[in-house]
Design an enzyme around this catalytic site. Structure first.
Site, PDB file in Angstrom:
ATOM      1  N   HIS A  46     -12.006  17.827  12.309  1.00 61.27           N
ATOM      2  CA  HIS A  46     -12.785  17.568  11.096  1.00 61.27           C
ATOM      3  C   HIS A  46     -12.254  16.380  10.294  1.00 61.27           C
ATOM      4  O   HIS A  46     -12.921  15.905   9.360  1.00 61.27           O
ATOM      5  CB  HIS A  46     -12.813  18.822  10.204  1.00 61.27           C
ATOM      6  N   ARG A  47     -11.067  15.870  10.626  1.00 66.61           N
ATOM      7  CA  ARG A  47     -10.595  14.648   9.986  1.00 66.61           C
ATOM      8  C   ARG A  47     -11.412  13.450  10.453  1.00 66.61           C
ATOM      9  O   ARG A  47     -11.593  12.473   9.717  1.00 66.61           O
ATOM     10  CB  ARG A  47      -9.121  14.395  10.332  1.00 66.61           C
TER      11      ARG A  47
END
Length: 452
Positions: free
Chosen positions: A423-424
């Site tokens: 999700h980064r």
């Protein structure tokens, strides 16, 4: 004599486990002949000989864990005597004789040393150290002759393997007092246990198992195996990934009847005889196409450089379950391959992985991975990212289900896709778009003609 030390087998791995010897002491070997199989944290690899000559001594036994740089085998090079002590005249042979040129395989062994240290006995002679006749005889004689001497205890170190020596140390057993039953006077684990039993050492095997978990032990209720090799490396990588990258997993269940019909038709095509094109290959092609449209899934988070690195190629990792654990070999430049080429690459990769012959270099450099847990009958899962990658796609099993088709309920081939992503690097919207693109190709394979 020439020692061969365990080389770095790739990726800077510090150790390897000896799976089996392919030669025995006394065997004559050729340059580059495979002499052993060793298992690193990546794979099982064959170790070729960097020398031509005779195997003088094997320093380790199957099952031993060996550090890189440790001596594993000693050779008597061609033209040298075997099991014979060198003469010790007042004028000893010059070191240049010991440094004579020997073949050296790139990546294995070491080049001949210019300032190699002479043999210990020759060095003692040059220094004027006295060498008794008895010592010379013992050094020149084979081991069997030594143990047959009428002595209360052997003069030289008792012959055993490193695990047995550690086992004996843990029990406080002096190996010099143990009667060997192994081949050529080798002291076995059973010999140590028998000696411990005769001398009243209680529960010797349990004590050793508790203090030396380097061997597999089994009783009526449990089996204990050491954590090492591929299983250890996989565990470390998965823990590192799980706690360094924020995982998100999203799912989509789709109708893949058209893909199954395509696969069936390709199997009946005589021009494709010898090529096994299955759902995995079609999914791999769909992934490559979708990554071209969603580059954030084909990237990595470079913490050290403070950068996001987007790849303009797809090195596709394909998870493979083997007897030694999960490995993820990589298909380089998979995006440049046709469907047939992808199918062939996946088939070859799987066969090599099952045989345990995947080289360490083939498991590096991946940019995205795919795993097929559907072959085990599993519908969906939450796959963990391969370290350094932004996404991994899991394929569930294909099953017949009632499904809405053209306004009516019909029995269709259905499967669930599971996408985990970092999700980064990937927002939820980007992950969803990627999954929809993959699903679109699997639902309507003809759509691949429209994508680029």
């Amino acid at each position: 004599m020439q020692d061969f030390r365990l080389p770095d087998l790739g990726e800077g791995l510090p150790e390897a486990e000896l799976v089996q010897w392919l030669v025995a002491e006394g065997d004559t070997v050729n340059l580059n002949q495979n002499i052993a199989e060793v298992e690193t944290a990546k794979a099982v690899v064959e170790l070729p000989s960097p020398y031509a000559g005779t195997v003088q001594k094997l320093h380790h036994a199957a099952g031993d864990t060996i550090d890189v740089g440790d001596v594993i085998v000693t050779f008597a090079l061609e033209g040298e005597a075997v099991d014979a002590a060198p003469a010790v005249p007042a004028a000893a042979a010059e070191p240049e004789e010991e440094e004579k040129a020997t073949p050296n395989l790139v990546g294995y062994g070491a080049a001949p040393r210019k300032n190699a240290r002479p043999q210990r006995r020759a060095r003692a002679a040059r220094a004027g150290s006295p060498v008794s006749a008895d010592t010379a005889v013992l050094e020149a004689a084979p081991h069997d002759a030594i143990v047959e001497q009428p002595m209360e205890r052997p003069v030289e170190r008792p012959r055993s393997t490193p695990p047995v020596r550690k086992f004996a140390r843990d029990l406080g057993v002096d190996l010099a007092l143990v009667e060997p039953t192994g081949e050529n006077g080798l002291i076995t684990r059973g010999d140590v246990e028998a000696y411990a039993g005769r001398t009243g050492m209680a529960d010797a095997q349990a004590q050793a198992a508790a203090s030396a978990p380097s061997v597999t032990t089994t009783d009526e209720r449990v089996t204990r195996r050491p954590i090492r090799g591929v299983r250890k490396a996989t565990a470390e990588a998965m823990v590192r990934s799980a706690f360094s990258a924020p995982h998100v997993t999203t799912f989509q269940t789709i109708d893949v009847t058209a893909t199954m019909e395509l696969v069936a038709s390709l199997k009946g095509d005589r021009s494709l005889e010898g090529h096994r094109i299955g759902v995995m290959a079609v999914a791999a092609k769909a992934v490559c196409l979708a990554l071209g449209r969603n580059p954030s899934l084909n990237a990595k988070w470079d913490e050290q450089a403070g950068e996001i690195v987007e790849h303009h190629y797809v090195n596709l990792g394909v998870a493979a379950a083997t007897e030694r654990g999960l490995i993820v070999p990589v298909i380089p430049d998979a995006d440049a391959m046709t469907l047939v080429e992808l199918a062939d690459a996946i088939g070859e990769l799987a066969a090599t992985a099952r045989s345990g012959k995947t080289p360490p270099a083939a498991m590096t450099g991946g940019t995205f991975s795919i795993t097929n847990f559907g072959v085990f009958g599993v519908e969906a899962g939450t796959p963990i990212l391969n370290p350094g990658e932004a996404g991994i796609l899991g394929l569930g099993t294909v099953a017949k289900r009632p499904w809405e088709h053209e306004g009516q309920i019909a029995l269709r081939d259905v499967m669930t896709l599971s996408l985990s992503f970092d999700h980064r690097l990937v927002d939820g919207a980007e992950g969803s778009r990627f999954l929809v693109d993959v699903a679109g190709v699997l639902e309507q394979p003809g759509r691949a003609m429209l994508l680029r």
